[in-house]
Design a protein around this motif. Structure first.
Motif, mmCIF file in Angstrom:
data_model
loop_
_atom_site.group_PDB
_atom_site.id
_atom_site.type_symbol
_atom_site.label_atom_id
_atom_site.label_comp_id
_atom_site.label_asym_id
_atom_site.label_seq_id
_atom_site.Cartn_x
_atom_site.Cartn_y
_atom_site.Cartn_z
ATOM 1 N N ASP A 1 3.227 -0.158 -0.351
ATOM 2 C CA ASP A 1 1.917 0.243 -1.991
ATOM 3 C C ASP A 1 2.558 1.775 -1.846
ATOM 4 O O ASP A 1 2.083 1.793 -3.015
ATOM 5 C CB ASP A 1 0.950 0.555 -1.186
ATOM 6 C CG ASP A 1 -0.794 1.536 -1.418
ATOM 7 O OD1 ASP A 1 -0.625 0.088 -2.153
ATOM 8 O OD2 ASP A 1 -0.894 2.349 -1.207
ATOM 9 N N LEU B 1 -2.734 -0.029 -4.481
ATOM 10 C CA LEU B 1 -1.858 -0.193 -5.749
ATOM 11 C C LEU B 1 -1.454 -1.779 -4.926
ATOM 12 O O LEU B 1 -1.083 -3.217 -6.148
ATOM 13 C CB LEU B 1 -0.987 0.066 -5.878
ATOM 14 C CG LEU B 1 -1.894 1.577 -7.076
ATOM 15 C CD1 LEU B 1 -2.186 0.673 -8.886
ATOM 16 C CD2 LEU B 1 -2.784 2.524 -6.890
ATOM 17 N N THR C 1 2.645 1.870 -6.232
ATOM 18 C CA THR C 1 2.754 3.195 -6.802
ATOM 19 C C THR C 1 2.606 3.914 -7.239
ATOM 20 O O THR C 1 2.665 4.196 -8.810
ATOM 21 C CB THR C 1 1.583 4.218 -5.567
ATOM 22 O OG1 THR C 1 0.193 3.543 -4.398
ATOM 23 C CG2 THR C 1 0.620 5.666 -6.005
#
Length: 300
Positions: free
Chosen positions: A186, A121, A190
């Motif tokens: 990340d 993501l 996410t």
């Protein structure tokens, strides 16, 4: 690899563009990244891309022929091994280095292979950010997604894989001490993109085969786990007592099954063959006289 594109980008590069990208990242995720962000994207030419795709297709074809249940018995220690069904891995991250071949030509070489999530993501954010903050990126010729994939379609695919049929409240990103991980940006990406909670493995509650986490003073059942815990990390904390074991039979769906990390990320590279895969050996089966100074030891 594409001299005219690189020259044009370098000529137009301005430090203020890079600072704006970093500031946007910090604002969006409430902290800067825990690692250095490259000032520039890498522009891959079509020939290199096709070489990489050729290697990826060969790797996937060879993986598909392996008996992973037999490999699980052989390579995963009993203390870590699970007896629950493996199912297929949800992810396959294949990393290449760009190296100079014998003739001086740049070629890809496999350096890492894992059936484990990467910065999926965050990468989606960063690719878009390069396009947003650097006017010199020729967006009509280059993209960070392959084929006809759009950023929206990519996000929807990730949502489908990670959340499945479950409501987002019953899906978590699981990590060990997530706030200390260098890749934590990340996790926040996410959470922001999918709306799932980031939960430390030490905070899990267990009742029988059921797992729960606490949110706003309430106990929430966990149905799917987007697993980011590398089991090797647990060995750094010999006195750590978790409320569950990764190899026990729990009433959850793993995204992906914990055994896949040990199977694909650690065990199979010597079995793979391709011109863009460096030759590797199991240590006990290495040829006599092998120059070990030119090899990297990767523990199982």
């Amino acid at each position: 690899m594409i001299p005219e594109v690189r020259a044009s980008f370098n000529h137009s590069f301005d430090e203020s563009q890079y600072k704006a990208l970093l500031e946007d990242m910090k604002t969006r995720f409430d902290e800067p990244a825990g690692f250095r962000i490259s000032e520039t994207p890498v522009f891959i030419n079509k020939e290199t891309k096709e070489m990489i795709f050729s290697a990826c297709e060969a790797i996937i074809e060879q993986i598909d022929q392996l008996d992973f249940y037999a490999l699980r018995e052989k390579y995963i220690p009993e203390t870590l091994r699970s007896n629950t069904p493996l199912e297929d891995p949800h992810f396959l991250a294949i990393d290449f280095g760009i190296c100079a071949g014998a003739d001086g030509k740049l070629v890809p070489q496999l350096i890492e292979l894992q059936a484990f999530p990467s910065l999926f993501l965050y990468q989606n954010y960063l690719g878009a950010a390069y396009r947003k903050f650097y006017p010199a990126v020729p967006v009509d010729r280059f993209d960070y997604l392959f084929g006809d994939m759009t950023a929206t379609a990519y996000l929807e695919k990730m949502r489908k894989v990670i959340l499945g049929p479950q409501p987002k409240e019953q899906v978590i990103l699981l990590e060990l001490f997530p706030e200390k991980q260098k890749t934590r940006i990340d996790f926040w990406a996410t959470k922001k993109a999918l709306g799932i909670e980031v939960v430390c493995a030490t905070k899990i509650l267990k009742e029988g085969r059921q797992l729960f986490y606490e949110k706003d003073g309430k106990k929430v059942p966990i149905r799917r786990i987007y697993n980011r815990v590398i089991q090797d990390d647990l060995l750094q904390y010999p006195d750590l007592q978790l409320p569950f074991r990764f190899n026990e039979d729990l009433d959850v769906n793993w995204i992906s099954h914990p055994d896949w990390f040990n199977l694909i990320s650690k065990s199979i590279m010597p079995m793979l063959q391709h011109e863009y895969i460096p030759t590797s050996y199991y240590l006990d089966k290495r040829p006599e006289g092998l120059d070990l100074e030119n090899y990297v030891l990767k523990p199982l």
